[in-house]
Design a protein around this motif. Structure first.
Motif, PDB file in Angstrom:
ATOM      1  N   ALA A  71      35.476 111.161  16.347  1.00 34.17           N
ATOM      2  CA  ALA A  71      36.381 112.163  16.932  1.00 34.17           C
ATOM      3  C   ALA A  71      37.797 111.760  16.513  1.00 34.17           C
ATOM      4  O   ALA A  71      38.014 110.634  16.047  1.00 34.17           O
ATOM      5  CB  ALA A  71      36.239 112.152  18.458  1.00 34.17           C
ATOM      6  N   PRO A  72      38.783 112.633  16.660  1.00 34.85           N
ATOM      7  CA  PRO A  72      40.162 112.234  16.355  1.00 34.85           C
ATOM      8  C   PRO A  72      40.606 111.101  17.277  1.00 34.85           C
ATOM      9  O   PRO A  72      40.229 111.060  18.448  1.00 34.85           O
ATOM     10  CB  PRO A  72      40.976 113.508  16.631  1.00 34.85           C
ATOM     11  CG  PRO A  72      39.985 114.614  16.635  1.00 34.85           C
ATOM     12  CD  PRO A  72      38.677 114.031  17.089  1.00 34.85           C
ATOM     13  N   ALA A  73      41.406 110.184  16.741  1.00 37.52           N
ATOM     14  CA  ALA A  73      41.923 109.069  17.546  1.00 37.52           C
ATOM     15  C   ALA A  73      42.788 109.591  18.684  1.00 37.52           C
ATOM     16  O   ALA A  73      43.443 110.644  18.565  1.00 37.52           O
ATOM     17  CB  ALA A  73      42.747 108.134  16.671  1.00 37.52           C
ATOM     18  N   ARG A  89      37.208 102.876  11.637  1.00 35.07           N
ATOM     19  CA  ARG A  89      38.252 103.868  11.897  1.00 35.07           C
ATOM     20  C   ARG A  89      38.807 104.271  10.538  1.00 35.07           C
ATOM     21  O   ARG A  89      39.281 103.423   9.778  1.00 35.07           O
ATOM     22  CB  ARG A  89      39.351 103.288  12.807  1.00 35.07           C
ATOM     23  CG  ARG A  89      38.793 102.847  14.159  1.00 35.07           C
ATOM     24  CD  ARG A  89      39.794 102.069  14.983  1.00 35.07           C
ATOM     25  NE  ARG A  89      40.857 102.885  15.544  1.00 35.07           N
ATOM     26  CZ  ARG A  89      40.808 103.490  16.723  1.00 35.07           C
ATOM     27  NH1 ARG A  89      39.739 103.373  17.481  1.00 35.07           N
ATOM     28  NH2 ARG A  89      41.835 104.196  17.160  1.00 35.07           N
ATOM     29  N   ALA A  90      38.723 105.566  10.236  1.00 38.06           N
ATOM     30  CA  ALA A  90      38.988 106.002   8.862  1.00 38.06           C
ATOM     31  C   ALA A  90      39.950 107.185   8.828  1.00 38.06           C
ATOM     32  O   ALA A  90      39.975 108.026   9.739  1.00 38.06           O
ATOM     33  CB  ALA A  90      37.675 106.390   8.182  1.00 38.06           C
ATOM     34  N   ASN A  91      40.732 107.230   7.766  1.00 42.01           N
ATOM     35  CA  ASN A  91      41.648 108.350   7.522  1.00 42.01           C
ATOM     36  C   ASN A  91      40.895 109.431   6.752  1.00 42.01           C
ATOM     37  O   ASN A  91      40.533 109.252   5.587  1.00 42.01           O
ATOM     38  CB  ASN A  91      42.850 107.842   6.720  1.00 42.01           C
ATOM     39  CG  ASN A  91      43.885 108.928   6.467  1.00 42.01           C
ATOM     40  OD1 ASN A  91      43.568 110.127   6.488  1.00 42.01           O
ATOM     41  ND2 ASN A  91      45.120 108.519   6.206  1.00 42.01           N
ATOM     42  N   GLY A 116      44.124 112.830   6.305  1.00 38.37           N
ATOM     43  CA  GLY A 116      45.348 112.649   7.093  1.00 38.37           C
ATOM     44  C   GLY A 116      45.122 112.522   8.579  1.00 38.37           C
ATOM     45  O   GLY A 116      46.084 112.385   9.341  1.00 38.37           O
ATOM     46  N   GLU A 117      43.864 112.562   9.013  1.00 37.74           N
ATOM     47  CA  GLU A 117      43.556 112.408  10.445  1.00 37.74           C
ATOM     48  C   GLU A 117      42.772 111.112  10.653  1.00 37.74           C
ATOM     49  O   GLU A 117      41.803 110.862   9.926  1.00 37.74           O
ATOM     50  CB  GLU A 117      42.728 113.593  10.932  1.00 37.74           C
ATOM     51  CG  GLU A 117      42.345 113.496  12.407  1.00 37.74           C
ATOM     52  CD  GLU A 117      41.501 114.685  12.857  1.00 37.74           C
ATOM     53  OE1 GLU A 117      42.019 115.511  13.626  1.00 37.74           O
ATOM     54  OE2 GLU A 117      40.324 114.786  12.429  1.00 37.74           O
ATOM     55  N   LEU A 118      43.160 110.312  11.652  1.00 33.87           N
ATOM     56  CA  LEU A 118      42.401 109.089  11.953  1.00 33.87           C
ATOM     57  C   LEU A 118      41.188 109.472  12.790  1.00 33.87           C
ATOM     58  O   LEU A 118      41.318 109.964  13.917  1.00 33.87           O
ATOM     59  CB  LEU A 118      43.274 108.081  12.705  1.00 33.87           C
ATOM     60  CG  LEU A 118      42.609 106.731  12.995  1.00 33.87           C
ATOM     61  CD1 LEU A 118      42.229 105.994  11.709  1.00 33.87           C
ATOM     62  CD2 LEU A 118      43.518 105.852  13.852  1.00 33.87           C
ATOM     63  N   ARG A 119      39.992 109.246  12.219  1.00 37.45           N
ATOM     64  CA  ARG A 119      38.735 109.528  12.929  1.00 37.45           C
ATOM     65  C   ARG A 119      38.188 108.204  13.460  1.00 37.45           C
ATOM     66  O   ARG A 119      38.201 107.190  12.761  1.00 37.45           O
ATOM     67  CB  ARG A 119      37.698 110.162  11.979  1.00 37.45           C
ATOM     68  CG  ARG A 119      38.156 111.417  11.280  1.00 37.45           C
ATOM     69  CD  ARG A 119      38.119 112.635  12.164  1.00 37.45           C
ATOM     70  NE  ARG A 119      36.830 112.914  12.748  1.00 37.45           N
ATOM     71  CZ  ARG A 119      36.599 113.970  13.545  1.00 37.45           C
ATOM     72  NH1 ARG A 119      37.584 114.820  13.853  1.00 37.45           N
ATOM     73  NH2 ARG A 119      35.400 114.169  14.052  1.00 37.45           N
ATOM     74  N   GLY A 134      40.173 101.220   8.074  1.00 29.43           N
ATOM     75  CA  GLY A 134      40.903 100.013   8.470  1.00 29.43           C
ATOM     76  C   GLY A 134      40.061  98.766   8.277  1.00 29.43           C
ATOM     77  O   GLY A 134      38.904  98.837   7.839  1.00 29.43           O
ATOM     78  N   ILE A 135      40.624  97.624   8.647  1.00 30.17           N
ATOM     79  CA  ILE A 135      39.935  96.339   8.464  1.00 30.17           C
ATOM     80  C   ILE A 135      38.595  96.320   9.208  1.00 30.17           C
ATOM     81  O   ILE A 135      37.626  95.731   8.748  1.00 30.17           O
ATOM     82  CB  ILE A 135      40.859  95.191   8.944  1.00 30.17           C
ATOM     83  CG1 ILE A 135      42.008  95.026   7.937  1.00 30.17           C
ATOM     84  CG2 ILE A 135      40.100  93.884   9.115  1.00 30.17           C
ATOM     85  CD1 ILE A 135      43.114  94.089   8.396  1.00 30.17           C
ATOM     86  N   CYS A 136      38.521  96.997  10.338  1.00 24.14           N
ATOM     87  CA  CYS A 136      37.274  97.035  11.107  1.00 24.14           C
ATOM     88  C   CYS A 136      36.211  97.911  10.454  1.00 24.14           C
ATOM     89  O   CYS A 136      35.045  97.881  10.853  1.00 24.14           O
ATOM     90  CB  CYS A 136      37.541  97.541  12.523  1.00 24.14           C
ATOM     91  SG  CYS A 136      38.232  99.206  12.559  1.00 24.14           S
TER      92      CYS A 136
END
Ligand code: SF4
Length: 366
Positions: free
Chosen positions: A17-19, A54-56, A59-62, A49-51
């Motif tokens: 879902a969106p952050a 969590r992905a872009n 342009g949206e962080l999911r 991200g490093i984890c």
């Protein structure tokens, strides 16, 4: 059951879902900065991200949503929380991924997903409503995000905890403490309990795990000041965290924040990428325990070796020395704390001793 990385990645992408707006900053050129943990990753479109969870996406962080990789009813002592409704059961759930990469991780199959090709567990789709319904049906007064690193999935945990709190359920994290100030502020209104690992007092050792010692120390200070019920765990790993200097440093640091913070010193068993490291012996835990007491900590517990550490899993009154909670392993044999105090000398004992609201009680009685 282990699955290949591509199939896990596709499955996880379908459960996002969106952050939460509090946990992401929009940057230039479609990039986003995730502020959900101390890594504060700048993530370009198409990257994660490093984890890795969590992905872009355009342009949206999911972020992870609506699944668990593990779900169990565990004694709260197993987390371990020793000063939060002793003897209670906690509905415990975990997801996938971590912001660190500890060689001695006990849950590496789930935590190192998408980072280690050998790791990766199956997931089970669910919802926040369903998890809370399970907690109510099982009459667990506590819900805990654990098994992998909860900070990186804080958006969904906050959604779960918001619903859980309406039923009077205490909510908590079992975390490595590599947090950001933003995620702590985001969680505070819906969360009560914070167990934090303080894995070593050597900055270079912490760097080898993927973060700075200062980040974890800052989190401990913040979490305590913000009023979360806080307990600290140090896994005593021979050659990594067991030197006198380190144990003394950790104990003094905790005592400087508050001598009332419980410190658990627990035994390591060889596993994952630390199979050649020796197991922690009872004498090592005894030494760590004594170091904590010498530093002035009121509550030190020796864990993971029940039957080998005498009565060092029990809670004693710092005022008169009376045994207040008798524990053996994860079992509470006796709890004498009365109205949050020692029944012998009346000294107040810090902790969460009573469930505060009523809806779960009503469900339990019906
Ligand atoms: S949770 Fe931490 S590691 Fe994961 S993307 Fe956000 S800042 Fe990076």
């Amino acid at each position: 059951m282990r699955r290949d990385s591509e199939s896990i990645k596709r499955t996880l992408e379908a459960h996002t879902a969106p952050a939460a707006s509090e946990l992401v900053h929009v940057e230039e050129d479609g990039a986003v900065r995730c502020v959900c943990c101390g890594n504060r990753c700048l993530i370009a479109p198409g990257e994660s991200g490093i984890c890795r969870v969590r992905a872009n996406v355009n342009g949206e962080l999911r972020v992870p949503w609506n699944y668990v990789a593990g779900l169990h009813v565990d004694p709260i002592e197993k987390k371990p929380f020793f000063h939060a409704l002793p003897g209670s059961e906690a509905l415990s759930y975990g997801m996938l991924g971590c912001n660190l990469h500890c060689a001695f991780c006990q849950n590496w199959i789930s935590s190192q997903t998408l980072r280690d090709p050998e790791a990766g567990a199956s997931i089970h789709p669910t919802t926040a409503d369903r998890l809370v319904r399970i907690a109510v049906a099982e009459r667990t007064p506590i819900m805990v995000s654990t098994y992998n690193e909860p900070l990186i999935t804080s958006d969904w945990s906050a959604a779960i905890f918001r619903k859980a709190k309406a039923h009077g359920i205490l909510c908590g994290y079992v975390s490595n403490g590599h947090a950001s100030p933003e995620v702590l502020a985001f969680l505070r209104p819906v969360m009560d309990l914070f167990k934090i690992d303080l894995k070593t007092f050597d900055p270079a050792n912490y760097r080898s795990l993927g973060c700075e010692l200062r980040s974890v120390l800052d989190t401990i200070e913040r979490v305590y000041a913000m009023g979360f019920w806080t307990e600290i765990v140090t896994l005593v790993v021979p050659g990594f965290s067991d030197s006198e200097e380190q144990l003394r440093g950790i104990a003094k640091f905790i005592a400087g924040v508050s001598p009332d913070i419980p410190w658990h010193v627990t035994a390591f068993r060889p596993q994952y990428r630390s199979k050649d490291t020796a197991a922690t012996m009872p004498a090592d835990l005894d030494r760590a325990y004594e170091t904590g007491k010498e530093a002035g900590l009121h509550f030190v517990y020796a864990g993971n070796l029940p039957g080998s550490v005498g009565d060092r899993e029990s809670t004693f009154c710092p005022g008169c020395g009376a045994r207040l909670i008798h524990r053996v392993g994860f079992r509470v044999r006796e709890n004498r704390i009365t109205d949050g105090a020692c029944p012998d000398c009346g000294r107040s004992i810090p902790g969460v001793w009573e469930q505060r609201t009523t809806a779960l009680h009503r469900a339990a009685r019906s």
